[in-house]
Design an enzyme around this catalytic site. Structure first.
Site, PDB file in Angstrom:
ATOM      1  N   ARG A   1     -16.308 -18.211 -40.584  1.00 16.40           N
ATOM      2  CA  ARG A   1     -16.698 -16.901 -40.042  1.00 16.40           C
ATOM      3  C   ARG A   1     -17.745 -16.253 -40.928  1.00 16.40           C
ATOM      4  O   ARG A   1     -17.623 -16.308 -42.160  1.00 16.40           O
ATOM      5  CB  ARG A   1     -15.482 -15.964 -39.966  1.00 16.40           C
ATOM      6  CG  ARG A   1     -14.560 -16.380 -38.888  1.00 16.40           C
ATOM      7  CD  ARG A   1     -13.447 -15.402 -38.660  1.00 16.40           C
ATOM      8  NE  ARG A   1     -12.726 -15.865 -37.502  1.00 16.40           N
ATOM      9  CZ  ARG A   1     -11.417 -15.788 -37.334  1.00 16.40           C
ATOM     10  NH1 ARG A   1     -10.679 -15.212 -38.247  1.00 16.40           N
ATOM     11  NH2 ARG A   1     -10.862 -16.257 -36.245  1.00 16.40           N
TER      12      ARG A   1
ATOM     13  N   SER B   1      -9.800 -12.759 -35.832  1.00 19.79           N
ATOM     14  CA  SER B   1      -8.497 -13.011 -36.426  1.00 19.79           C
ATOM     15  C   SER B   1      -7.338 -12.613 -35.515  1.00 19.79           C
ATOM     16  O   SER B   1      -7.493 -11.908 -34.524  1.00 19.79           O
ATOM     17  CB  SER B   1      -8.425 -12.255 -37.754  1.00 19.79           C
ATOM     18  OG  SER B   1      -7.365 -11.351 -37.771  1.00 19.79           O
TER      19      SER B   1
HETATM   20  C1  MIC Z   1      -9.017 -14.575 -40.913  1.00 16.30           C
HETATM   21  O1  MIC Z   1      -9.565 -15.663 -41.075  1.00 16.30           O
HETATM   22  O2  MIC Z   1      -9.592 -13.587 -40.425  1.00 16.30           O
HETATM   23  C2  MIC Z   1      -7.568 -14.458 -41.264  1.00 16.30           C
HETATM   24  C3  MIC Z   1      -7.493 -13.563 -42.413  1.00 16.30           C
HETATM   25  O3  MIC Z   1      -7.047 -15.718 -41.640  1.00 16.30           O
HETATM   26  C4  MIC Z   1      -6.817 -13.932 -40.048  1.00 16.30           C
HETATM   27  C5  MIC Z   1      -5.446 -13.509 -40.304  1.00 16.30           C
HETATM   28  C6  MIC Z   1      -5.345 -12.173 -40.960  1.00 16.30           C
HETATM   29  O4  MIC Z   1      -6.068 -11.253 -40.614  1.00 16.30           O
HETATM   30  O5  MIC Z   1      -4.458 -12.056 -41.789  1.00 16.30           O
HETATM   31  C7  MIC Z   1      -6.807 -14.856 -38.846  1.00 16.30           C
HETATM   32  O6  MIC Z   1      -7.765 -15.566 -38.650  1.00 16.30           O
HETATM   33  O7  MIC Z   1      -5.895 -14.790 -37.999  1.00 16.30           O
END
Ligand code: MIC
Ligand code: SF4
Length: 638
Positions: free
Chosen positions: A379, A531
């Site tokens: 990302r 996320s």
């Molecule tokens: C992310 O990559 O944005 C995360 C952090 O792994 C999230 C989970 C979260 O927000 O704790 C995800 O992708 O679900």
């Protein structure tokens, strides 16, 4: 009738509904996975359900996201997670053991099983032929309590791989090629099923990279066949007995097919600020680079890091570059150390970070002002790195190393001979897991920052209020509620974390929402991509957000909105988006939660037709004020 591989696994787990595209289906879940930043809430929710022990075949709790124990809060969260795991029969992966998806793939993923994880990159396990889906913590808590997981039956899109990758081109380039074709919304409500003669040329970690980043297309999940390569992978982990062969029937029809000739893929790179902004590395070659980060659940396997070591061997990185390496797991780090590869990485000038998500979620290593950062992650949304002005690019480990050595974006083919990377006999050691063997007799320890879950009343028949914020397309959950260690240490404290909602989009949002007694949010296409964090629904709900009206929604966020009682409405005519402005007062009768509803724009004196595309089960949850209330009510009856 011949079946796709995905349909076969789904059919074996179907407990409700018909497997017809668009129909609601309920699936039995074999494995669940949580990580610390979504896990605290998931276990608070699980506790509230009043079930004495998890009902899955295997439930796992990882600590990998927020590792910076700047004060007691994060340390308390980790301690709570360890206690709660022991009490309810969850396997606990201690901090330092590595990233949830990498470890699950190594030690637990099984062909033909289902996995539900409170993290959007859970589909990584599709690399061994699992149906692995990311969801909000509440859905995962319900699965731990033995409830089915409900979703809309996706269509099955085939991705046909032919040929074999050329030297210096790797799995990351394949998924960037798929993203270029599908964009960040092309996979919504689809399962990407990989097939074709090219599949056998890819190792399981490579398949894991591709399945992992299928998430960025918006897909429900991705799946690979389970074949001899899978068998060899499982046997290297001492798990050969868990192998079964799985593939689609001959001549099966997919709803659509994307073709990728692996031999024609070249090194690719996603430009700021979206994973689908893909160009060839050649097109941006020469751009000066300040930081290179290698790791994350996408590219941190032993194979990835041994390739990195071989490419760095005997070289020095550029003086202008900071190179960080985050191994995906303790197993990866231990094997790198034992084989001597770690020495080659250190000698080249890399900084070795903890086996965790780290810079991927803005926990440390924020780039300098205006820096160019090349990352092997998945990302690159604006500001996610912790620096708003940073330009984050996503690329393969090969491209990342070449860019670190030359100090500018570099096509890795410039590095000369491609090293032959062979994997050694693995050292496998599970000592950083705590398996819940003895009955838990103590008290669960909760620090002062762990606050009880807020309760919400059933939603009223009539929603009124102002449009608090109007946004464009592809708003990510990072926009709604940022990551980073500061905000993440508030994940178990909803009143506090709510103050950070839309912090970088509009810093006055939280105050305004509270002052106005809540209101509406208007968004464009693919609202809530990214996320699975349910805080991005729960915190706005806490501030009084009643409904989100958007052109379309991302799957996990839509489910989270419903789970917490925010009404998700889609414009029937997308042109009507133009007719609503921030500050307009809206009114809406939601009684009966019919599919077609009409929003009155009191300020403009106009009417907007909207659609509430939910199943009856979801509607009754919404009415009850959210899923927790609904599951609790069901348990009371039992
Ligand atoms: C992310 O990559 O944005 C995360 C952090 O792994 C999230 C989970 C979260 O927000 O704790 C995800 O992708 O679900
Ligand atoms: Fe962790 Fe990044 Fe993977 Fe999310 S995408 S699980 S933050 S490594």
């Amino acid at each position: 009738m011949s079946k796709t591989l995905a349909e076969k696994v789904l059919a074996q787990h179907l407990v409700e509904g018909k497997m017809e595209t668009g129909e609601q289906i309920g699936l039995k879940i074999d494995h669940t996975l949580t990580q610390d930043s979504t896990g605290t809430l998931a276990y608070l929710e699980f506790e509230a359900m009043g079930v004495p022990h998890v009902k899955t075949k295997l439930s796992l709790s990882f600590v990998d996201h927020n590792m910076l124990q700047n004060d007691f809060r994060n340390a308390d969260d980790h301690r709570y997670l360890q206690d709660v795991a022991a009490k309810y029969g969850v396997v606990f992966s201690r901090p330092g053991n590595g990233i949830c998806h990498q470890i699950h793939l190594e030690r637990f993923a099984r062909p033909g099983y289902t996995l539900l994880g409170s993290d959007s990159h859970t589909p990584t396990a599709g690399g061994v032929g699992m149906i692995a889906i990311g969801a909000g913590g509440l859905d995962v808590a319900a699965a731990m309590a033995g409830e089915p997981f409900y979703l809309q039956m996706p269509s099955i899109m085939g991705v046909k791989l032919t040929g074999a990758l050329s030297p210096f081109v790797s799995a990351k380039d394949v998924i960037l090629e798929v993203l270029k074709k599908l964009t960040v919304k092309g996979g919504v409500n689809k399962i990407l099923e990989y097939f074709g003669s090219g599949v056998k040329t890819l190792s399981v970690p490579e398949r894991g990279t591709i399945a992992n980043m299928g998430t960025e297309t918006g897909a429900t999940t991705s799946i690979f066949p389970s074949d001899k390569v899978t068998k060899a992978f499982l046997s290297s982990q001492g798990r050969e007995d868990q192998w079964i062969e799985l593939k689609a029937d001959n001549g099966v029809k997919y709803s659509e097919v994307v073709n990728v000739n692996l031999g024609e893929v070249e090194p690719l790179i996603a430009l700021p600020h979206s994973p689908d902004n893909v160009k060839t590395v050649r097109e941006v070659e020469g751009t000066p680079v300040d930081q290179v980060c290698i790791g994350s659940c996408t590219n941190s396997s032993l194979r990835d890091l041994k390739t990195v070591a071989a490419l760095l061997k005997g070289k020095k990185i550029s003086d202008r570059v900071s190179l960080t390496i985050s191994p995906g797991s303790r197993q990866v780090l231990e094997n790198l150390a034992a084989s001597g590869d770690l020495v080659d990485i250190i000698r080249a000038g890399a900084r070795i970070l903890e086996n965790a998500c780290g810079p991927c979620i803005g926990v440390g290593q924020a780039p300098q002002t205006d820096a160019v950062s090349i990352r092997t992650f998945n990302r690159n949304f604006k500001g996610r790195s912790g620096t708003q002005s940073a330009q984050v690019y996503l690329a393969s480990p090969e491209t990342a190393v070449a860019s670190a050595i030359y100090g500018e974006i570099t096509d890795p083919r410039k590095l000369g001979e491609y090293p032959e990377v062979t994997l050694p006999k693995l050292i496998v050691d599970d000592t950083m897991f705590i398996f819940p063997e003895k009955p838990f007799t103590g008290e669960i320890r909760r620090g002062p920052n762990i606050k009880p879950l807020p309760n919400f009343p059933p939603i009223p028949h009539r929603l009124t209020g102002e449009v608090l914020l109007k946004l464009g397309d592809n708003v990510s959950t990072d926009d709604i509620l940022p990551g980073g260690s500061e905000v993440m240490s508030l994940r178990s404290n909803i009143p506090e974390i709510s103050k950070h909602v839309f912090r970088y989009v509009d810093s006055s949002f939280a105050d305004r929402a509270l002052k106005k007694g809540g209101g509406f949010i208007v968004g464009g296409e693919n609202y809530g991509q990214g996320s699975s964090r349910e805080h991005a629904a729960l915190a706005p709900k806490y501030l009084g957000v009643k409904a989100v009206i958007a052109k379309s929604f991302a799957r996990i966020h839509l489910a989270n909105l419903v789970n917490f009682g925010i009404v998700p409405l889609a414009f029937v005519d997308k042109q009507d988006y133009a007719g609503v402005a921030q500050g307009d007062t809206l009114e809406l009768e939601v009684k009966g939660l019919r599919r077609n509803l009409c929003v009155k724009n009191v300020t403009k004196g106009s009417e907007i037709q909207v659609e509430l595309d939910l199943s009856d089960r979801e509607k009754s949850m919404l009415k009850a004020g959210g899923k927790l209330a609904a599951v609790k009510a069901k348990r009371m009856k039992e």
